[in-house]
Scaffold this motif. Structure first.
Motif, mmCIF file in Angstrom:
data_model
loop_
_atom_site.group_PDB
_atom_site.id
_atom_site.type_symbol
_atom_site.label_atom_id
_atom_site.label_comp_id
_atom_site.label_asym_id
_atom_site.label_seq_id
_atom_site.Cartn_x
_atom_site.Cartn_y
_atom_site.Cartn_z
ATOM 1 N N PHE A 123 0.821 -1.257 -0.165
ATOM 2 C CA PHE A 123 0.079 -0.057 0.077
ATOM 3 C C PHE A 123 0.918 1.302 -0.062
ATOM 4 C CE2 PHE A 123 -2.999 3.421 1.662
ATOM 5 C CZ PHE A 123 -3.881 3.173 1.235
ATOM 6 N N VAL A 124 0.799 2.004 -1.023
ATOM 7 C CA VAL A 124 1.792 3.187 -1.062
ATOM 8 C C VAL A 124 0.676 4.390 -0.477
ATOM 9 C CG1 VAL A 124 2.828 4.860 -2.510
ATOM 10 C CG2 VAL A 124 2.601 2.312 -3.222
ATOM 11 N N SER A 125 1.084 4.708 0.549
ATOM 12 C CA SER A 125 0.177 5.841 1.406
ATOM 13 C C SER A 125 0.703 7.156 1.037
ATOM 14 C CB SER A 125 0.106 5.411 2.851
ATOM 15 O OG SER A 125 -0.813 6.130 3.490
ATOM 16 N N GLN A 126 0.139 8.262 1.796
ATOM 17 C CA GLN A 126 0.959 9.490 1.851
ATOM 18 C C GLN A 126 0.598 9.963 0.355
ATOM 19 O OE1 GLN A 126 3.406 10.815 4.471
ATOM 20 N NE2 GLN A 126 3.955 8.778 5.515
ATOM 21 N N MET A 127 -0.115 9.471 -0.451
ATOM 22 C CA MET A 127 -0.036 10.024 -1.800
ATOM 23 C C MET A 127 -0.573 11.364 -1.854
ATOM 24 S SD MET A 127 1.066 8.294 -4.367
ATOM 25 C CE MET A 127 0.691 9.081 -5.451
ATOM 26 N N ASP A 128 -1.117 11.995 -1.092
ATOM 27 C CA ASP A 128 -1.604 13.328 -0.927
ATOM 28 C C ASP A 128 -0.580 14.176 -0.700
ATOM 29 O OD1 ASP A 128 -1.867 12.028 1.734
ATOM 30 O OD2 ASP A 128 -2.012 14.048 2.325
ATOM 31 N N LYS A 129 0.922 13.822 -0.048
ATOM 32 C CA LYS A 129 1.763 14.705 0.380
ATOM 33 C C LYS A 129 2.459 15.307 -0.823
ATOM 34 C CE LYS A 129 4.947 14.385 3.822
ATOM 35 N NZ LYS A 129 5.860 13.258 4.787
ATOM 36 N N GLU A 130 2.912 16.532 -0.619
ATOM 37 C CA GLU A 130 3.759 17.194 -1.504
ATOM 38 C C GLU A 130 5.141 16.218 -2.074
ATOM 39 O OE1 GLU A 130 5.489 20.826 -0.182
ATOM 40 O OE2 GLU A 130 6.000 21.551 -2.270
#
Ligand SMILES: Nc1nc2c(ncn2[C@@H]2O[C@H](COP(=O)(O)OP(=O)(O)OP(=O)(O)O)[C@@H](O)[C@H]2O)c(=O)[nH]1
Ligand SMILES: [Mg+2]
Length: 682
Positions: free
Chosen positions: A132-139
């Motif tokens: 699971f690739v998380s933090q896709m919202d992060k800059e």
């Protein structure tokens, strides 16, 4: 809470490098499923599984946290592990009970050292995995880069099932290749709500590329599917999922999903896919064939409750209050307050089925790694392999008189944490602790203070130096005292000679003609040994030498054993300084494992430590350096090695033997011990 049979259980470990987003994701999964009522956040210290004061304060996980999510009539046991390698023992516990793993990556950092390490361990456990690739919202999040990273550094078998619409601040939605649809997030939603619709026009090309690749990879795992695929037919979700599930279990495919734990994007899909794609306990080989098998994989000691044991049931069915048999310790244990965990909360349950994870309080004599079973069917599972404690430090209490409390506290902490050990070293007069690194020790000291009221700090371990002689010399020791009544008289001549390293001590009685009566000779021997134990250079035991007593004299009335012992002591003190004494130091054989590109730095650091490099050899993806290094130069070596190799290097040490120190080191040690020597002369 419903009861869940074995088929309806999934035990999933969340693993990955520090700060990848595991704890945030586990919190989101439990919350979205409705099983946890609060949506927590790391910054507020309110997540489901980072609940200790240390975790809240430091904002990273330290202990294995266990929660659950009920989803699609399935109970998902969520095991949140720490990413820092200092707490890797917790990962070992989690992997031992998991039937599958979600490897969490950050969309900004991709594959990191901790990811690679835990990936290898998942391989060893043959654990089916989801990425699971998380933090896709992060800059600066970058899906393509992370995907390529995974392919290159973890596995070529990775297969994206989801691709993001936009990276970083532009992250707007997720395209799902199973369904061929797109979830577009609703602006302002707090719980990851989305509208499902067609693939956006701008993403048609990307979609076409990924979905071809996807269909081909899944079809390749199944004969009927490959025919359909080659015939140009579209594969239906109902046929793709079972094929994929099989391939994941066999380790042929590792599906990749994406989202944001923090914004709860992609979390619903992940819940569903853990249920659909990861195996239930019944699909995996049983570790033992018996009607009842359970094992304690972690013990938490809580202030008002006492010891809480987390266990997994591998076979059988248990009820609250049942009695089970601990074969290792031959003790019957009552499973009191049978519960399931939801973070720090525990809910009592009437029963648990094979495969499930639960907790019980107040077991009498059952420890981490112990198996429980039925008395008439004793079993013992292979123990969980915990990482080796490669870091050592001494520990001292800040307040005198707390030594007993220190030992008791350390003992409790060891029971809770199998990667932590301690011992009292009587030769050094120090308590030594062994663990996984500096951070680990910090936490241990904090717990000592908070839980057991002991104020302690780290100290440098003393070094067990030795002395020996390199030359032959001889001389007299004469003890004579005349004070009033009966006097004291002992007189001996002694020759000292060096022996080979490791031979110890030899005494030769070469007295002829009874110049010292036989009965007093053992006293001379004892005197020499006593004096040798205090050394001649720096106050360390003098070893590997022969003492020959070849002459002497006695007095009919005044001689006694005491006097001859004194004479032995004096002879040693007289002769040893003339026999070219030298200081010996303990030498460790070390094996350093490092990525090859950091070998130069590792060797460069070893050289001022007076290391003798023996050789280097390939060790899997790493290079192994074999070297002999003085123990005195290895203080905090694991910390230095971690920093040189960015956390990728490890080392092991083993005592090798004693070797002569260079004169400057000997002089320094002697100077440090001058006071001690003087004191003992008195
Ligand atoms: N923007 C953003 N930040 C996130 C996301 N997930 C986690 N974070 C933040 O990243 C930091 C680390 O998150 P954690 O959930 O503690 O990561 P972890 O993998 O549990 O870390 P360790 O316990 O140290 O191994 C925290 O500050 C989180 O708030 C995400 O999806 N998006
Ligand atoms: Mg965490």
């Amino acid at each position: 809470m419903k009861t869940y049979g074995s088929e309806s259980i999934r035990n999933v470990a969340f693993v990955g490098h520090g700060s990848a987003g595991k704890t945030t994701l586990v919190d989101a999964l439990a919350f979205i499923s409705g099983s946890s009522r609060r949506h927590g956040a790391i910054k507020d210290g309110t997540t489901l599984t980072d609940t200790s004061a240390d975790e809240i304060e430091r904002k990273h996980s330290i202990s294995l946290g266990v929660g659950h999510a009920e989803w699609m009539d399935t109970k998902l046991n969520l095991l949140d592990t720490p990413g820092y390698l200092d707490f890797y023992g917790e990962v070992a516990s989690a992997l031992s009970v998991a039937d599958g793993a979600v490897v969490v990556l950050s969309g900004t950092s991709g594959v990191e050292v901790g990811t690679e390490k835990v990936w290898e361990d998942c391989d060893r456990h043959h654990l089916p995995r989801i990425i699971f690739v998380s933090q896709m919202d992060k800059e600066h999040a970058n899906f393509e880069k992370v995907f390529n990273d995974v392919r290159e550094h973890l596995t070529p078998k990775v297969l994206p099932v989801e691709i993001p619409v936009g990276d970083g601040f532009d992250f707007k939605g997720i395209i799902n290749l199973f369904s061929g649809t797109c979830q577009m997030f609703r602006a302002g939603s707090k719980t990851g709500e989305y509208d499902e619709g067609p693939i956006p026009a701008a993403y048609q090309d990307v979609y076409a590329r990924y979905s071809d690749q996807f269909a081909e990879a899944v079809a390749a795992t199944d004969d009927t599917l490959i025919e359909k695929f080659l015939g140009g037919e579209k594969l239906a979700r109902e046929e793709v999922v079972p094929a994929m599930r099989k391939a994941i279990l066999a380790g042929d495919i590792v599906p990749l999903f994406c989202g944001s734990g923090e914004h709860m994007y992609g979390v619903r899909t992940l819940l569903t896919e853990m249920v659909e794609l990861l195996p239930s306990p019944v699909e995996l080989p049983k570790p033992a064939d018996a009607p009842l098998v359970g094992r304690v994989f972690k013990i938490i000691s809580e202030p008002h409750v006492g010891d809480v044991s987390l266990f997994r049931l591998y076979a059988g069915h248990i009820r609250n209050g049942d009695e089970v048999w601990n074969h290792e310790h031959s003790v019957a244990e009552k499973l009191g307050h049978l519960s399931i965990q939801q973070g720090k909360e525990r809910f009592e349950v009437p029963e648990l089925f094979a495969g499930d994870i639960g907790s019980v309080a107040k077991l009498k004599d059952t420890h981490t790694n112990d198996t429980f079973c039925r008395r008439d069917h004793p079993v013992h599972l292979d123990p969980i392999e915990f990482p080796v404690a490669e870091a050592t430090s001494a520990v001292v209490v800040k307040q005198r008189g707390e030594e007993d409390k220190l030992a008791a506290g350390l003992h409790k902490l060891h029971e809770e944490d199998p990667t932590f050990h301690f011992e009292y070293n009587s030769e050094l007069g120090q308590t030594l602790i062994h663990g996984l690194g500096e951070r680990h020790f910090e936490i241990i000291l904090g717990r000592l203070q908070k839980k057991y009221g002991v104020h302690a700090e780290l100290a440098r371990p003393r070094v067990a130096y030795r002395e020996t002689i390199k030359g032959m010399a001889e001389g007299q020791g004469k003890h004579k005292k005349q004070s009033g009544g009966r006097g004291q008289y002992g007189d001996c001549w002694v020759r000292l000679a060096p022996l080979a390293r490791g031979s110890g001590y030899e005494f030769i009685d070469n007295i002829v003609g009874g110049v010292i009566p036989n009965k007093f000779i053992p006293a001379v021997d004892r005197g020499i040994q006593e004096a040798a134990a205090r050394g001649t250079l720096a106050g360390y035991p003098l070893v590997d030498f022969r003492a020959e007593c070849f002459d002497g004299s006695y007095h009919d009335v005044d001689s006694n054993e005491m006097s001859f012992k004194m004479a032995g002591i004096m002879a040693f003190r007289n002769v040893a300084p003339k026999a070219r004494p030298v200081l010996l130091e303990p030498i460790m054989m070390i094996e350093v494992f490092t990525p090859s590109e950091m070998m130069g730095d590792v060797l460069g650091d070893l050289s001022p430590r007076r290391a003798q490099i023996l050789n280097t050899e390939a060790a899997g993806r790493l290079t192994k350096v074999n070297a002999l290094v003085p123990q005195a130069e290895l203080y905090r070596y694991s910390t230095t090695l971690h920093s040189i190799t960015h956390g990728r290097g490890t080392h092991r040490e083993k005592f090798h033997g004693y070797a002569e120190t260079p004169p400057d080191v000997a002089a320094k040690v002697a100077a440090e011990n001058k006071d001690k020597m003087k004191h003992e002369e008195e």
